[in-house]
Design an enzyme around this catalytic site. Structure first.
Site, mmCIF file in Angstrom:
data_model
loop_
_atom_site.group_PDB
_atom_site.id
_atom_site.type_symbol
_atom_site.label_atom_id
_atom_site.label_comp_id
_atom_site.label_asym_id
_atom_site.label_seq_id
_atom_site.Cartn_x
_atom_site.Cartn_y
_atom_site.Cartn_z
ATOM 1 N N GLU A 1 0.803 -1.216 0.000
ATOM 2 C CA GLU A 1 0.000 0.000 0.000
ATOM 3 C C GLU A 1 0.837 1.267 0.000
ATOM 4 O O GLU A 1 1.969 1.292 0.450
ATOM 5 C CB GLU A 1 -0.943 -0.008 1.195
ATOM 6 C CG GLU A 1 -0.223 -0.172 2.504
ATOM 7 C CD GLU A 1 -1.178 -0.546 3.628
ATOM 8 O OE1 GLU A 1 -1.872 -1.569 3.497
ATOM 9 O OE2 GLU A 1 -1.207 0.182 4.610
ATOM 10 N N CYS B 1 3.133 8.485 0.784
ATOM 11 C CA CYS B 1 3.745 7.583 1.760
ATOM 12 C C CYS B 1 4.000 6.240 1.065
ATOM 13 O O CYS B 1 3.095 5.633 0.511
ATOM 14 C CB CYS B 1 2.776 7.434 2.931
ATOM 15 S SG CYS B 1 3.329 6.277 4.154
ATOM 16 N N CYS C 1 6.891 -6.813 7.623
ATOM 17 C CA CYS C 1 8.013 -6.220 8.331
ATOM 18 C C CYS C 1 8.488 -7.194 9.389
ATOM 19 O O CYS C 1 7.680 -7.847 10.043
ATOM 20 C CB CYS C 1 7.616 -4.898 8.984
ATOM 21 S SG CYS C 1 9.013 -4.092 9.812
ATOM 22 N N CYS D 1 7.108 -4.389 15.881
ATOM 23 C CA CYS D 1 6.682 -3.434 16.900
ATOM 24 C C CYS D 1 5.264 -3.831 17.315
ATOM 25 O O CYS D 1 4.424 -4.135 16.464
ATOM 26 C CB CYS D 1 6.712 -2.012 16.360
ATOM 27 S SG CYS D 1 8.344 -1.545 15.764
ATOM 28 N N CYS E 1 1.971 -2.231 15.717
ATOM 29 C CA CYS E 1 1.929 -1.947 14.274
ATOM 30 C C CYS E 1 1.301 -3.082 13.477
ATOM 31 O O CYS E 1 1.610 -4.259 13.683
ATOM 32 C CB CYS E 1 3.350 -1.690 13.792
ATOM 33 S SG CYS E 1 3.465 -1.481 12.010
ATOM 34 N N GLU F 1 10.531 -1.800 6.937
ATOM 35 C CA GLU F 1 11.598 -1.000 7.538
ATOM 36 C C GLU F 1 12.597 -0.638 6.423
ATOM 37 O O GLU F 1 13.368 -1.488 5.977
ATOM 38 C CB GLU F 1 12.271 -1.824 8.652
ATOM 39 C CG GLU F 1 13.547 -1.257 9.209
ATOM 40 C CD GLU F 1 13.466 0.210 9.620
ATOM 41 O OE1 GLU F 1 12.598 0.572 10.431
ATOM 42 O OE2 GLU F 1 14.287 0.994 9.111
ATOM 43 N N SER G 1 11.444 6.821 14.527
ATOM 44 C CA SER G 1 10.253 6.397 15.268
ATOM 45 C C SER G 1 10.685 6.095 16.700
ATOM 46 O O SER G 1 11.068 4.980 17.010
ATOM 47 C CB SER G 1 9.650 5.151 14.622
ATOM 48 O OG SER G 1 9.184 5.472 13.331
ATOM 49 N N LEU G 2 10.632 7.108 17.524
ATOM 50 C CA LEU G 2 11.167 6.967 18.885
ATOM 51 C C LEU G 2 10.156 6.277 19.806
ATOM 52 O O LEU G 2 10.455 5.246 20.403
ATOM 53 C CB LEU G 2 11.566 8.352 19.415
ATOM 54 C CG LEU G 2 12.327 8.361 20.737
ATOM 55 C CD1 LEU G 2 13.653 7.631 20.618
ATOM 56 C CD2 LEU G 2 12.554 9.801 21.214
ATOM 57 N N HIS G 3 8.981 6.865 19.941
ATOM 58 C CA HIS G 3 7.846 6.257 20.649
ATOM 59 C C HIS G 3 8.049 5.989 22.134
ATOM 60 O O HIS G 3 7.168 5.411 22.784
ATOM 61 C CB HIS G 3 7.386 4.958 19.972
ATOM 62 C CG HIS G 3 7.088 5.088 18.511
ATOM 63 N ND1 HIS G 3 6.700 6.266 17.930
ATOM 64 C CD2 HIS G 3 7.118 4.180 17.512
ATOM 65 C CE1 HIS G 3 6.515 6.084 16.628
ATOM 66 N NE2 HIS G 3 6.772 4.830 16.348
ATOM 67 N N ASN H 1 -3.360 5.213 16.144
ATOM 68 C CA ASN H 1 -4.463 4.807 15.282
ATOM 69 C C ASN H 1 -4.779 3.345 15.627
ATOM 70 O O ASN H 1 -3.920 2.490 15.414
ATOM 71 C CB ASN H 1 -3.935 4.900 13.841
ATOM 72 C CG ASN H 1 -4.996 5.257 12.856
ATOM 73 O OD1 ASN H 1 -6.179 5.281 13.161
ATOM 74 N ND2 ASN H 1 -4.568 5.536 11.647
ATOM 75 N N CYS I 1 0.250 2.584 8.812
ATOM 76 C CA CYS I 1 0.955 1.636 7.970
ATOM 77 C C CYS I 1 0.461 0.195 8.126
ATOM 78 O O CYS I 1 0.240 -0.296 9.204
ATOM 79 C CB CYS I 1 2.463 1.749 8.206
ATOM 80 S SG CYS I 1 3.123 1.003 9.663
HETATM 81 N N1 SAH Z 1 9.493 0.926 9.706
HETATM 82 C C1 SAH Z 1 9.627 2.327 9.675
HETATM 83 C C2 SAH Z 1 8.741 3.021 8.662
HETATM 84 C C3 SAH Z 1 7.346 2.513 8.507
HETATM 85 S S1 SAH Z 1 6.268 2.746 9.893
HETATM 86 C C4 SAH Z 1 9.397 2.916 11.050
HETATM 87 O O1 SAH Z 1 8.981 2.182 11.935
HETATM 88 O O2 SAH Z 1 9.682 4.095 11.227
HETATM 89 C C5 SAH Z 1 5.867 4.464 9.753
HETATM 90 C C6 SAH Z 1 5.389 5.088 11.059
HETATM 91 O O3 SAH Z 1 4.041 4.656 11.370
HETATM 92 C C7 SAH Z 1 6.265 4.706 12.258
HETATM 93 O O4 SAH Z 1 6.565 5.869 13.013
HETATM 94 C C8 SAH Z 1 5.345 3.778 12.996
HETATM 95 O O5 SAH Z 1 5.705 3.683 14.338
HETATM 96 C C9 SAH Z 1 3.994 4.399 12.766
HETATM 97 N N2 SAH Z 1 2.848 3.538 13.094
HETATM 98 C C10 SAH Z 1 2.766 2.211 13.028
HETATM 99 N N3 SAH Z 1 1.557 1.769 13.418
HETATM 100 C C11 SAH Z 1 0.862 2.878 13.760
HETATM 101 C C12 SAH Z 1 -0.457 3.093 14.266
HETATM 102 N N4 SAH Z 1 -1.279 2.096 14.459
HETATM 103 N N5 SAH Z 1 -0.843 4.366 14.511
HETATM 104 C C13 SAH Z 1 0.003 5.413 14.278
HETATM 105 N N6 SAH Z 1 1.248 5.267 13.794
HETATM 106 C C14 SAH Z 1 1.684 4.013 13.553
HETATM 107 FE FE1 SF4 Z 2 8.057 -2.457 11.073
HETATM 108 FE FE2 SF4 Z 2 7.970 0.222 11.346
HETATM 109 FE FE3 SF4 Z 2 5.792 -1.315 11.836
HETATM 110 FE FE4 SF4 Z 2 7.882 -1.389 13.506
HETATM 111 S S1 SF4 Z 2 6.567 0.380 13.070
HETATM 112 S S2 SF4 Z 2 6.729 -3.181 12.722
HETATM 113 S S3 SF4 Z 2 9.578 -1.192 12.091
HETATM 114 S S4 SF4 Z 2 6.798 -1.031 9.867
#
Ligand code: SAH
Ligand code: SF4
Length: 350
Positions: A87, A108, A115, A119, A122, A163, A217-219, A293, A336
């Site tokens: 996507e 995007c 992946c 995480c 995700c 990633e 993506s610190l979180h 989300n 994502c």
């Molecule tokens: N793998 C890379 C890039 C793809 S994810 C990364 O992790 O940075 C892109 C962004 O979407 C990341 O910051 C990820 O943490 C965030 N993301 C993933 N799931 C999400 C969700 N359910 N709600 C909001 N952001 C989310």
């Molecule tokens: Fe992969 Fe990024 Fe999702 Fe983490 S947030 S599972 S690195 S796509």
């Protein structure tokens, strides 16, 4: 299956040597007219079109579905040559913020199918990792979306599925095609690579020429919290990750963005915010706060509005720039991996 044209170096396209202008014609069809087949390249001789079609595939992606949202964000579900689903999300500039005068369009882009980083919050990682995208498939999403939008996107963010730094060689080749004047010609500063924190690859990326940007993506502000939601943190904890980002910022003289999804009762305490402030100061970074989300089947939720405000206030008091980014396309599962997940569930119910 034939290779994608864009995955083969032009020297191996085997165009008629006596007609040096053919390569330029082909590039114009690909990068300016977003052609999806050789058949439509009407200024190429029919036998040449047939010859190319017998050796290469032109379109990397086939549109399965376009889902629009109320805020005009459009999510595109693609099918790749091997049937994998993928996507991309088209995001027009926020008309509320700038009256849409600039009319900028951001895309995007995904970098892998699935992946491997898992995480917890995700959707992309839920089914694990399937494969890397080729450079032609990464660029193909941009060309396919440009065709749908009727124009080239202004900004590209590698924040879709996968990633990007785990697919660095293909990402680099794609970035080359996307930025080169012989390719799509998007300025490198309009490209943002987002990573979950692969420290060695961040340092490698810092050595790649070009003024592109990095989003981390610190979180979480602490290893304790980050370990709970991002397995990658055990391999590259903050004491390794932050210095790697520092070298990127130094090498590129560019401001890094720290992405921070806010998850209720998990990473939304003022103490956590204070820890993030320290990282942001050290990196001279700005912070994007993104209310989580929700993903079907996962237990996480976004915090209530007052908790979001309280969290943001810590940054304001510390003089660190932190914007709450209302995730666009919330109503179309734009985070994502979510649309693909829904589609695969429908196709293969468990
Ligand atoms: N793998 C890379 C890039 C793809 S994810 C990364 O992790 O940075 C892109 C962004 O979407 C990341 O910051 C990820 O943490 C965030 N993301 C993933 N799931 C999400 C969700 N359910 N709600 C909001 N952001 C989310
Ligand atoms: Fe992969 Fe990024 Fe999702 Fe983490 S947030 S599972 S690195 S796509």
């Amino acid at each position: 299956m034939n290779p994608l044209l864009l995955d083969v170096p032009p020297a191996e396209w085997n165009l008629p040597p006596a007609e040096p202008w053919r390569e330029k014609q082909l590039r114009t069809w690909v990068f300016e007219r977003f052609a999806s087949s050789f058949q439509e390249m009407s200024n190429l001789p029919v036998p040449l079109r047939a010859d190319l079609a017998a050796r290469f595939r032109m379109a990397a992606v086939e549109t399965v579905k376009i889902q629009g949202s109320a805020d005009t964000t459009r999510k595109i579900l693609w099918r790749l040559g091997d049937g994998s689903l993928l996507e991309s999300v088209l995001i027009p500039a926020n008309p509320g913020r700038d009256g849409n005068r600039s009319g900028r369009l951001t895309l995007c882009v995904s970098s892998q199918v699935g992946c491997a980083y898992g995480c917890r919050f995700c959707a992309s990682g839920l089914d694990g990792w399937r494969r890397n995208l080729t450079a032609g498939e990464i660029v193909g999403q941009v060309l396919g979306a440009a065709k749908i939008a009727g124009r080239r996107p202004d900004n590209l963010v590698f924040m879709g599925m996968g990633e990007p730094l785990a697919n660095l060689p293909r990402l680099r080749a794609a970035m080359e095609m996307l930025t080169s004047p012989e390719g799509l010609g998007i300025g490198a500063r309009h490209l943002t690579v987002s990573t979950s924190g692969l420290a060695p690859q961040i340092e490698e990326l810092a050595r790649v020429p070009g003024q592109f940007r990095l989003a981390l993506s610190l979180h979480a502000g602490t290893n304790e919290t980050r370990d709970k939601i991002m397995p990658v943190n055990r391999r590259y904890p903050l004491e390794k990750l932050i210095p790697a980002c520092e070298s990127f910022a130094r090498a590129k003289r560019k401001m890094i963005t720290l992405e921070y999804i806010l998850i209720r009762d998990l990473n939304d305490s003022p103490d956590e915010a204070r820890a993030v402030v320290r990282h942001a100061r050290r990196l001279h970074a700005k912070v994007n706060l993104i209310p989580y989300n929700t993903v079907e089947g996962l237990p996480y939720e976004r915090p209530a509005e007052p908790a979001i405000r309280r969290f943001q206030m810590v940054f304001r008091d510390a003089g660190v720039e932190a914007t709450v980014r209302r995730e666009k396309g919330h109503d179309i599962d734009a985070a994502c991996g979510q649309l693909r997940l829904r589609e695969e569930k429908a196709a293969f119910p468990s």
